[in-house]
Motif scaffolding. Structure first.
Motif, PDB file in Angstrom:
ATOM      1  N   THR A   8       0.772  -1.173  -0.010  1.00 37.32           N
ATOM      2  CA  THR A   8      -0.088   0.013   0.027  1.00 37.32           C
ATOM      3  C   THR A   8       0.901   1.365  -0.032  1.00 37.32           C
ATOM      4  O   THR A   8       1.735   1.384   0.750  1.00 37.32           O
ATOM      5  CB  THR A   8      -0.972   0.057   1.287  1.00 37.32           C
ATOM      6  N   GLU A   9       0.353   2.131  -0.782  1.00 40.90           N
ATOM      7  CA  GLU A   9       1.241   3.408  -0.945  1.00 40.90           C
ATOM      8  C   GLU A   9       1.022   4.268   0.458  1.00 40.90           C
ATOM      9  O   GLU A   9      -0.255   4.742   0.707  1.00 40.90           O
ATOM     10  CB  GLU A   9       0.928   4.131  -2.080  1.00 40.90           C
ATOM     11  N   THR A  10       1.836   4.804   1.139  1.00 36.40           N
ATOM     12  CA  THR A  10       1.584   5.527   2.488  1.00 36.40           C
ATOM     13  C   THR A  10       2.677   6.336   2.381  1.00 36.40           C
ATOM     14  O   THR A  10       3.701   6.355   1.811  1.00 36.40           O
ATOM     15  CB  THR A  10       2.038   4.689   3.477  1.00 36.40           C
ATOM     16  N   ARG A  11       2.672   7.441   3.229  1.00 37.52           N
ATOM     17  CA  ARG A  11       3.514   8.371   3.314  1.00 37.52           C
ATOM     18  C   ARG A  11       4.716   7.988   4.477  1.00 37.52           C
ATOM     19  O   ARG A  11       4.404   7.116   5.377  1.00 37.52           O
ATOM     20  CB  ARG A  11       2.764   9.665   4.359  1.00 37.52           C
ATOM     21  N   ARG A  12       5.991   8.027   3.899  1.00 35.38           N
ATOM     22  CA  ARG A  12       7.039   7.514   4.588  1.00 35.38           C
ATOM     23  C   ARG A  12       8.074   8.554   4.876  1.00 35.38           C
ATOM     24  O   ARG A  12       8.384   9.130   4.009  1.00 35.38           O
ATOM     25  CB  ARG A  12       7.593   6.491   3.666  1.00 35.38           C
ATOM     26  N   THR A  13       8.757   8.569   6.012  1.00 39.00           N
ATOM     27  CA  THR A  13       9.880   9.352   6.465  1.00 39.00           C
ATOM     28  C   THR A  13      10.852   8.392   6.974  1.00 39.00           C
ATOM     29  O   THR A  13      10.754   7.391   7.495  1.00 39.00           O
ATOM     30  CB  THR A  13       9.498  10.384   7.522  1.00 39.00           C
ATOM     31  N   ALA A  14      12.304   8.895   6.848  1.00 42.25           N
ATOM     32  CA  ALA A  14      13.246   8.228   7.581  1.00 42.25           C
ATOM     33  C   ALA A  14      14.418   9.352   8.004  1.00 42.25           C
ATOM     34  O   ALA A  14      14.493  10.343   7.225  1.00 42.25           O
ATOM     35  CB  ALA A  14      14.063   7.348   7.019  1.00 42.25           C
ATOM     36  N   THR A  15      14.907   9.467   9.265  1.00 44.74           N
ATOM     37  CA  THR A  15      15.826  10.178   9.615  1.00 44.74           C
ATOM     38  C   THR A  15      17.147   9.413  10.042  1.00 44.74           C
ATOM     39  O   THR A  15      17.027   8.580  10.780  1.00 44.74           O
ATOM     40  CB  THR A  15      15.237  11.057  10.796  1.00 44.74           C
ATOM     41  N   ALA A  16      18.039   9.728   9.704  1.00 45.49           N
ATOM     42  CA  ALA A  16      19.469   9.252   9.800  1.00 45.49           C
ATOM     43  C   ALA A  16      20.561  10.194  10.611  1.00 45.49           C
ATOM     44  O   ALA A  16      20.295  11.349  10.258  1.00 45.49           O
ATOM     45  CB  ALA A  16      20.217   8.510   8.760  1.00 45.49           C
ATOM     46  N   ARG A  17      21.625   9.694  11.103  1.00 42.08           N
ATOM     47  CA  ARG A  17      22.574  10.619  11.731  1.00 42.08           C
ATOM     48  C   ARG A  17      23.928   9.885  11.696  1.00 42.08           C
ATOM     49  O   ARG A  17      23.886   8.833  11.830  1.00 42.08           O
ATOM     50  CB  ARG A  17      22.219  10.827  13.013  1.00 42.08           C
ATOM     51  N   THR A  18      25.027  10.805  11.596  1.00 47.19           N
ATOM     52  CA  THR A  18      26.258  10.230  11.507  1.00 47.19           C
ATOM     53  C   THR A  18      26.986  11.270  12.154  1.00 47.19           C
ATOM     54  O   THR A  18      26.744  12.481  12.433  1.00 47.19           O
ATOM     55  CB  THR A  18      26.774   9.985  10.186  1.00 47.19           C
ATOM     56  N   THR A  19      28.153  10.879  12.736  1.00 42.34           N
ATOM     57  CA  THR A  19      29.208  11.836  13.531  1.00 42.34           C
ATOM     58  C   THR A  19      30.621  11.798  12.748  1.00 42.34           C
ATOM     59  O   THR A  19      30.991  10.892  12.082  1.00 42.34           O
ATOM     60  CB  THR A  19      29.358  11.139  14.866  1.00 42.34           C
ATOM     61  N   VAL A  20      31.059  13.300  12.526  1.00 44.31           N
ATOM     62  CA  VAL A  20      32.227  13.281  12.063  1.00 44.31           C
ATOM     63  C   VAL A  20      33.235  13.966  13.065  1.00 44.31           C
ATOM     64  O   VAL A  20      33.164  15.013  13.761  1.00 44.31           O
ATOM     65  CB  VAL A  20      32.140  14.315  10.951  1.00 44.31           C
ATOM     66  N   ALA A  21      34.178  12.996  13.664  1.00 46.68           N
ATOM     67  CA  ALA A  21      35.034  13.630  14.686  1.00 46.68           C
ATOM     68  C   ALA A  21      36.382  14.002  14.029  1.00 46.68           C
ATOM     69  O   ALA A  21      36.995  13.557  13.058  1.00 46.68           O
ATOM     70  CB  ALA A  21      35.233  12.369  15.572  1.00 46.68           C
ATOM     71  N   SER A  79      33.105  21.168  20.368  1.00 48.71           N
ATOM     72  CA  SER A  79      34.685  20.625  20.442  1.00 48.71           C
ATOM     73  C   SER A  79      35.133  19.939  19.580  1.00 48.71           C
ATOM     74  O   SER A  79      35.745  20.880  18.536  1.00 48.71           O
ATOM     75  CB  SER A  79      34.635  19.927  21.744  1.00 48.71           C
ATOM     76  N   ASP A  80      34.690  18.773  19.356  1.00 46.28           N
ATOM     77  CA  ASP A  80      35.468  18.079  18.111  1.00 46.28           C
ATOM     78  C   ASP A  80      34.741  16.874  17.454  1.00 46.28           C
ATOM     79  O   ASP A  80      35.043  16.090  16.790  1.00 46.28           O
ATOM     80  CB  ASP A  80      36.480  17.000  18.784  1.00 46.28           C
ATOM     81  N   GLU A  81      33.268  17.053  17.595  1.00 45.31           N
ATOM     82  CA  GLU A  81      32.438  16.303  16.758  1.00 45.31           C
ATOM     83  C   GLU A  81      31.417  17.236  16.013  1.00 45.31           C
ATOM     84  O   GLU A  81      30.750  18.069  16.710  1.00 45.31           O
ATOM     85  CB  GLU A  81      31.852  15.464  17.722  1.00 45.31           C
ATOM     86  N   LEU A  82      31.204  16.971  14.658  1.00 39.42           N
ATOM     87  CA  LEU A  82      30.054  17.574  13.919  1.00 39.42           C
ATOM     88  C   LEU A  82      29.105  16.334  13.825  1.00 39.42           C
ATOM     89  O   LEU A  82      29.564  15.248  13.315  1.00 39.42           O
ATOM     90  CB  LEU A  82      30.780  17.961  12.460  1.00 39.42           C
ATOM     91  N   TYR A  83      27.859  16.763  14.001  1.00 35.63           N
ATOM     92  CA  TYR A  83      26.670  15.780  13.753  1.00 35.63           C
ATOM     93  C   TYR A  83      26.085  16.179  12.463  1.00 35.63           C
ATOM     94  O   TYR A  83      25.897  17.338  12.153  1.00 35.63           O
ATOM     95  CB  TYR A  83      25.782  15.831  15.032  1.00 35.63           C
ATOM     96  N   ILE A  84      25.615  14.984  11.639  1.00 34.92           N
ATOM     97  CA  ILE A  84      24.953  15.305  10.451  1.00 34.92           C
ATOM     98  C   ILE A  84      23.733  14.552  10.460  1.00 34.92           C
ATOM     99  O   ILE A  84      23.872  13.444  10.575  1.00 34.92           O
ATOM    100  CB  ILE A  84      25.601  14.949   9.155  1.00 34.92           C
ATOM    101  N   GLU A  85      22.631  15.287  10.249  1.00 33.83           N
ATOM    102  CA  GLU A  85      21.258  14.606  10.464  1.00 33.83           C
ATOM    103  C   GLU A  85      20.462  14.795   9.262  1.00 33.83           C
ATOM    104  O   GLU A  85      20.502  15.932   8.888  1.00 33.83           O
ATOM    105  CB  GLU A  85      20.541  14.830  11.628  1.00 33.83           C
ATOM    106  N   GLY A  86      19.890  13.788   8.645  1.00 35.13           N
ATOM    107  CA  GLY A  86      19.276  14.097   7.344  1.00 35.13           C
ATOM    108  C   GLY A  86      17.858  13.233   7.526  1.00 35.13           C
ATOM    109  O   GLY A  86      17.736  12.069   8.125  1.00 35.13           O
ATOM    110  N   THR A  87      16.899  13.950   7.146  1.00 37.66           N
ATOM    111  CA  THR A  87      15.467  13.491   6.758  1.00 37.66           C
ATOM    112  C   THR A  87      15.059  13.415   5.644  1.00 37.66           C
ATOM    113  O   THR A  87      15.178  14.152   4.911  1.00 37.66           O
ATOM    114  CB  THR A  87      14.540  14.240   7.859  1.00 37.66           C
ATOM    115  N   ILE A 124      34.637   9.078  10.598  1.00 39.12           N
ATOM    116  CA  ILE A 124      33.026   9.011  10.411  1.00 39.12           C
ATOM    117  C   ILE A 124      32.439   7.820  11.128  1.00 39.12           C
ATOM    118  O   ILE A 124      33.092   6.829  11.035  1.00 39.12           O
ATOM    119  CB  ILE A 124      32.951   8.944   9.047  1.00 39.12           C
ATOM    120  N   GLY A 125      31.314   8.406  11.617  1.00 33.32           N
ATOM    121  CA  GLY A 125      30.515   7.080  12.231  1.00 33.32           C
ATOM    122  C   GLY A 125      30.528   7.342  13.822  1.00 33.32           C
ATOM    123  O   GLY A 125      31.209   8.126  14.332  1.00 33.32           O
ATOM    124  N   PRO A 126      29.666   6.563  14.493  1.00 29.67           N
ATOM    125  CA  PRO A 126      28.631   5.581  13.971  1.00 29.67           C
ATOM    126  C   PRO A 126      27.585   6.470  12.911  1.00 29.67           C
ATOM    127  O   PRO A 126      27.338   7.539  13.140  1.00 29.67           O
ATOM    128  CB  PRO A 126      28.052   5.025  15.017  1.00 29.67           C
TER     129      PRO A 126
END
Length: 142
Positions: A8-21, A79-87, A124-126
């Motif tokens: 069935t066609e439905t509305r879908r979303t996903a959010t992921a995140r990674t860390t760059v140290a 300090s020393d970590e960049l967080y990247i989040e994508g939806t 990079i990661g997790p």
């Protein structure tokens, strides 16, 4: 490839995140916009968007999907970590988890590429799926 034609066609979303140290000095140069190759966060954002749109070309068993929204965001720990989040969003027969994971991964690789002259030891990661909505399996939150 899995046959999704009966889903069935439905509305879908996903959010992921990674860390760059990285070293605090590298993060500082990024935040000041003084990296020689240009505006790291702007270029990484575009790379993430482009990657999400091309996920089915990178991941062999992914279905090509008509994406309706892609949002890439950055934050840091001061300090020393960049967080990247994508939806990523779509209305379709299958989810967009791989598109969200691909988006943040490509954005992180772009950060590395643009900053490797400053620091080779960037890591990079997790990289994780934070949440997803829609579909037969329902919602998920990490």
């Amino acid at each position: 490839m899995v046959d999704v034609s009966e889903k069935t066609e439905t509305r879908r979303t996903a959010t992921a995140r990674t860390t760059v140290a990285m070293l605090p000095s590298t993060l500082d140069v990024i935040k000041q916009g003084k990296v020689g190759k240009g505006d790291v966060l702007a270029v990484a954002q575009v790379a993430g968007i482009m990657a999400a749109k091309k996920t089915s070309e990178w991941i062999p068993m992914c279905h090509p999907l008509p994406l309706t929204g892609i949002d890439i965001r950055f934050s840091d720990n001061g300090s020393d970590e960049l967080y990247i989040e994508g939806t990523v969003k779509t209305t379709g027969l299958t989810g967009v988890e791989m598109e969200a994971l691909t988006a943040v991964s490509a954005a992180a690789l772009t950060v590395y590429d643009m900053c490797k002259a400053l620091e080779k030891g960037i890591s990079i990661g997790p990289t994780v799926l934070l949440a997803k909505t829609g579909g037969k399996s329902g919602d998920y939150s990490r």
